[in-house]
Every structure is written in C-alpha cells, then in structure tokens.
Design a protein around this motif. Structure first.
Motif, short mmCIF file in Angstrom:
data_model
loop_
_atom_site.label_atom_id
_atom_site.label_comp_id
_atom_site.label_asym_id
_atom_site.label_seq_id
_atom_site.Cartn_x
_atom_site.Cartn_y
_atom_site.Cartn_z
N ARG A 7 0.81 -1.22 0.00
CA ARG A 7 0.00 0.00 0.00
C ARG A 7 0.84 1.27 0.00
N GLU A 8 2.16 1.10 -0.02
CA GLU A 8 3.07 2.23 -0.13
C GLU A 8 4.38 1.73 -0.73
N HIS A 9 5.18 2.67 -1.21
CA HIS A 9 6.46 2.31 -1.81
C HIS A 9 7.56 2.31 -0.75
N ASP A 10 8.53 1.41 -0.95
CA ASP A 10 9.68 1.37 -0.05
C ASP A 10 10.79 0.61 -0.74
N LYS A 11 12.03 0.92 -0.39
CA LYS A 11 13.17 0.22 -0.97
C LYS A 11 13.23 -1.23 -0.48
N ASP A 12 12.68 -1.51 0.69
CA ASP A 12 12.74 -2.83 1.29
C ASP A 12 11.39 -3.53 1.14
N PRO A 13 11.29 -4.57 0.30
CA PRO A 13 10.02 -5.27 0.12
C PRO A 13 9.45 -5.84 1.41
N GLU A 14 10.30 -6.27 2.34
CA GLU A 14 9.81 -6.87 3.58
C GLU A 14 8.98 -5.90 4.41
N LYS A 15 9.22 -4.61 4.24
CA LYS A 15 8.50 -3.61 5.04
C LYS A 15 7.08 -3.37 4.54
N VAL A 16 6.84 -3.61 3.27
CA VAL A 16 5.55 -3.17 2.70
C VAL A 16 4.71 -4.29 2.10
N VAL A 17 5.30 -5.39 1.65
CA VAL A 17 4.53 -6.45 1.01
C VAL A 17 4.00 -7.41 2.07
N TRP A 122 -4.78 -5.66 -9.02
CA TRP A 122 -4.96 -6.49 -10.21
C TRP A 122 -3.62 -6.97 -10.73
N GLY A 123 -3.20 -8.12 -10.23
CA GLY A 123 -1.95 -8.74 -10.65
C GLY A 123 -1.98 -10.22 -10.34
N GLY A 124 -0.83 -10.88 -10.42
CA GLY A 124 -0.79 -12.33 -10.35
C GLY A 124 -0.35 -12.94 -9.04
N TYR A 125 0.05 -12.11 -8.05
CA TYR A 125 0.42 -12.66 -6.75
C TYR A 125 -0.82 -12.83 -5.89
N CYS A 126 -1.67 -13.76 -6.30
CA CYS A 126 -2.93 -13.98 -5.59
C CYS A 126 -3.42 -15.39 -5.93
N GLN A 127 -4.42 -15.85 -5.20
CA GLN A 127 -4.90 -17.22 -5.41
C GLN A 127 -5.84 -17.34 -6.61
N LEU A 321 8.92 -21.09 -4.04
CA LEU A 321 8.66 -20.63 -2.68
C LEU A 321 7.18 -20.74 -2.33
N PRO A 322 6.84 -21.19 -1.11
CA PRO A 322 5.45 -21.11 -0.67
C PRO A 322 5.02 -19.66 -0.58
N MET A 326 6.88 -15.57 0.04
CA MET A 326 7.11 -15.06 -1.31
C MET A 326 8.02 -13.84 -1.35
N VAL A 327 8.09 -13.05 -0.30
CA VAL A 327 8.95 -11.87 -0.31
C VAL A 327 10.43 -12.25 -0.45
N LYS A 328 10.78 -13.47 -0.05
CA LYS A 328 12.16 -13.93 -0.23
C LYS A 328 12.58 -13.83 -1.70
N GLY A 329 11.63 -14.08 -2.59
CA GLY A 329 11.94 -14.00 -4.01
C GLY A 329 12.32 -12.60 -4.44
N HIS A 330 11.64 -11.60 -3.90
CA HIS A 330 12.00 -10.21 -4.19
C HIS A 330 13.41 -9.91 -3.71
N LEU A 331 13.75 -10.40 -2.53
CA LEU A 331 15.06 -10.12 -1.96
C LEU A 331 16.16 -10.79 -2.77
N MET A 332 15.92 -12.03 -3.21
CA MET A 332 16.91 -12.72 -4.05
C MET A 332 17.12 -11.98 -5.36
N MET A 333 16.02 -11.50 -5.94
CA MET A 333 16.11 -10.79 -7.21
C MET A 333 16.87 -9.48 -7.03
N ALA A 334 16.60 -8.77 -5.93
CA ALA A 334 17.28 -7.50 -5.67
C ALA A 334 18.78 -7.69 -5.48
#
Length: 349
Positions: A7-17, A122-127, A321-322, A326-334
């Motif tokens: 719901r907001e932007h941040d450099k660290d995905p763990e803080k916001v996702v 509206w994106g794909g990280y959902c069931q 990843l389960p 899933m945020v681990k994937g963002h961190l690996m990519m970063a």
C-alpha cells in the motif's frame, strides 16, 4: 482469497509487502477467472515496490506471469473452457489500433503490463486472477505450472528479440548477455534452435557453468574488465552477428564494439543503468543496427510454449517458494544471486 499486497512504496520489500485477504474478482463478460498455481518473479515487481521509474496504482498486487486452471468464464468467452490449463500473456493492448491490427500489439499506445501498471489490486500474486480471454494461452499437459510461469514472459520476450527484431538466421554467432537471467536462459536455447554459435556471459563461475549446461558454446565473465576482448578472441577477431542485451550501462559500449559489419544489438533492459555511451563510428562505418524490444505477441508466446512442450526449451528455475515466504523471491532478485527464475505458489501457504 489470499494476495500479496503493498500500500506504499519502499526500498525494502519486507516492510511493505504483506499477505492479505481480498475479495475474489468479479468477471467482465470477456474475462476468465484462473486458479493460480504458480507465479513467476520479474524485475518489474521491484520497480513497482520501489515506485520507480513510475508510480503504480495503489493498493497494489504485482505479478505478470501466472499459470493455473480456468475455473470461471465470462459470458462472451468462447475459446476456453473450465478446467483448461493456461498461462497469462501479460501485454494488455487495445487490439483495435493500427499497431495492434498490424501485429505490433507491444507498440500499442494504450498498452499496459499486467501486474505492473494495472490496478488497484490487479496482478498475479494472488490465489485467483482474472484476465481477458485474449490474454490467456493454453498449455499442454506435459508442461508443469512452474515451467509455464517461468518461461511465459521471458520466453516470449526472448523470441521477439531474436527472431522478430534481430532477424536471427541459422549459423550466426550470437552473444547472449546475462545467460542465466530469465530472458538469457531462453535466449541461449532459442539461438541453439536456430543452430547458431552461442557465446553467453555471466557474473560468476557457477552461472557460467549453467550457461554451458543450457547449450552455450562459449562463456565469459562480464564482470571482468577484459571480457569483451575474450569474446573477440573467441570469434577469431571477427565479432558477432547479434548481441542480446539487457544489462545496460556497464557493458553497452563494449557490446557495440563487438558487432560485425551490419550486425544487430537488440536491447530489452538496462539493469545497471540507462545513461550509456556509444562510439558513433561503429554505427555508420560498420552499418550496425541498434533496436529495442519489449515483451512480444501472443503468437510468439505460443511459439515458445510449443518448443517448451517439445522439451527444446527448458526453463531454469532457481527456487519454488510457498506463498507465505514469497517476499524472499523479491530479496533474491534485488541481490542478483538467483540463477534462472524464481516461482511462488499462491495455493501453498
């Protein structure tokens, strides 16, 4: 249903996702509802979280590449049925402008990248995800959901870069930069389908070894200062016909210098920076071509899915990843330490 929301932007995905409960979407007449089994990470996920180079609709659900099963049909849908195994085509275009009707849907002025520019939620990280019928492609039973998600956008983009934009021909010499990236891993395999000599680049020995496993004939470490001299030696000083580029600033001038007379550099990204330089003498003395590419057509996606079903293209998967992690994937990519594509499974918490 569960969805990964920020719901907001941040450099660290763990803080916001965060994994949240949101409503299952209601379908428009031309849409289908897909039970999402796998979603593949892309760098545009990070751009969305960071809020650059553009802001995205909030609250936001990222994710452009999904695979799963059709569970509900809009009343106007005719080409799909419940139970069909499908993958997303994330290029949302108007389908009626001159660009779209001439087969250049990737150049549509109204084009949006689904899961990046779309929303809110509206994106794909959902069931469960909804997409227009025209933005869904069927996959054969011998392609796993994980492989389908991993190969969809990067495969389509790579095919578009090499076959459509660079006009690759059998027997050419092709330099695939970043060979273990999403686009790079498929680029190597497409070039080998065309019986080309492939020189791949990577940033460490482990990745270099993977490039050879994927089919590259030669490999070089593009983090070494003299990497381009090694490429030139590999070609007996002749240079390459095609450079497959997405790294950007740190390697671009050297890539241009490696092109043969009339050679082509095709670019789809610039992860190390946009403000590069070029020695213009290469441009006019050698008559080289520098072209851009982004995504591709649904037909190109289906071409890649065909060759994937024939086991001629095999996605390289870094991790599955389960959804709860899933945020681990963002961190690996970063960090840039993944080899191939990372997948999350929204149905598996």
């Amino acid at each position: 249903m569960k969805a990964a929301v920020f719901r907001e932007h941040d450099k660290d995905p763990e803080k916001v996702v965060k994994i949240e409960d949101i409503e299952v979407p209601k379908l428009k007449p031309d849409e289908v509802l897909i039970k999402v089994e796998a979603t593949s990470y892309n760098y545009n996920d990070l751009w969305a979280i960071w809020g650059r180079p553009i802001k995205v609709p909030m609250p936001h659900v990222s994710g452009t590449d999904i695979s799963g099963t059709v569970v509900e049909l809009g009343e106007q849908v005719t080409s799909l049925e419940k139970g069909d195994r499908v993958v997303s085509h994330g290029n949302l275009s108007c389908r009626i402008c001159s660009m779209c009707t001439s087969g250049r849907e990737y150049d549509c002025e109204k084009r949006l990248v689904w899961g990046f520019q779309t929303g809110p939620l509206w994106g794909g990280y959902c069931q469960y995800a909804h997409l227009p019928e025209v933005n869904v492609a069927k996959i054969s039973d011998n392609i796993s959901f994980e492989d389908a998600a991993a190969v969809s956008m990067v495969g389509m983009t790579s095919w578009h870069m090499l076959v459509d934009r660079a006009r690759m021909k059998p027997g050419q010499t092709v330099l695939i930069m970043g060979g273990t990236s999403g686009v790079g891993m498929v680029g190597i395999q497409i070039a080998k389908l065309y019986d080309c000599t492939v020189i791949a680049s990577a940033g460490n020995q482990q990745k270099m070894d993977k490039c050879l496993e994927l089919g590259a004939d030669f490999v070089v470490n593009h983090r070494q200062e003299d990497w381009y001299k090694k490429v030139r030696d590999m070609t007996q000083k002749k240079g390459v016909d095609i450079v497959f580029e997405h790294i950007g600033k740190t390697v671009f001038p050297q890539e241009v210098s490696l092109l043969k007379m009339g050679g082509t550099l095709v670019s789809t990204g610039a992860t190390t920076g946009y403000d590069s330089t070029i020695d213009l003498r290469y441009l006019f003395f050698r008559g080289i071509n520098i072209v851009g590419a982004t995504q591709g057509t649904k037909a190109e996606l289906e071409e890649v899915l065909f060759w994937t079903s024939k086991k001629k293209i095999k996605p390289l998967i870094n991790a599955v990843l389960p959804f709860s992690e899933m945020v681990k994937g963002h961190l690996m990519m970063a960090r840039g330490d993944q080899i191939g594509k990372t997948i999350t499974t929204p149905q598996k918490l």
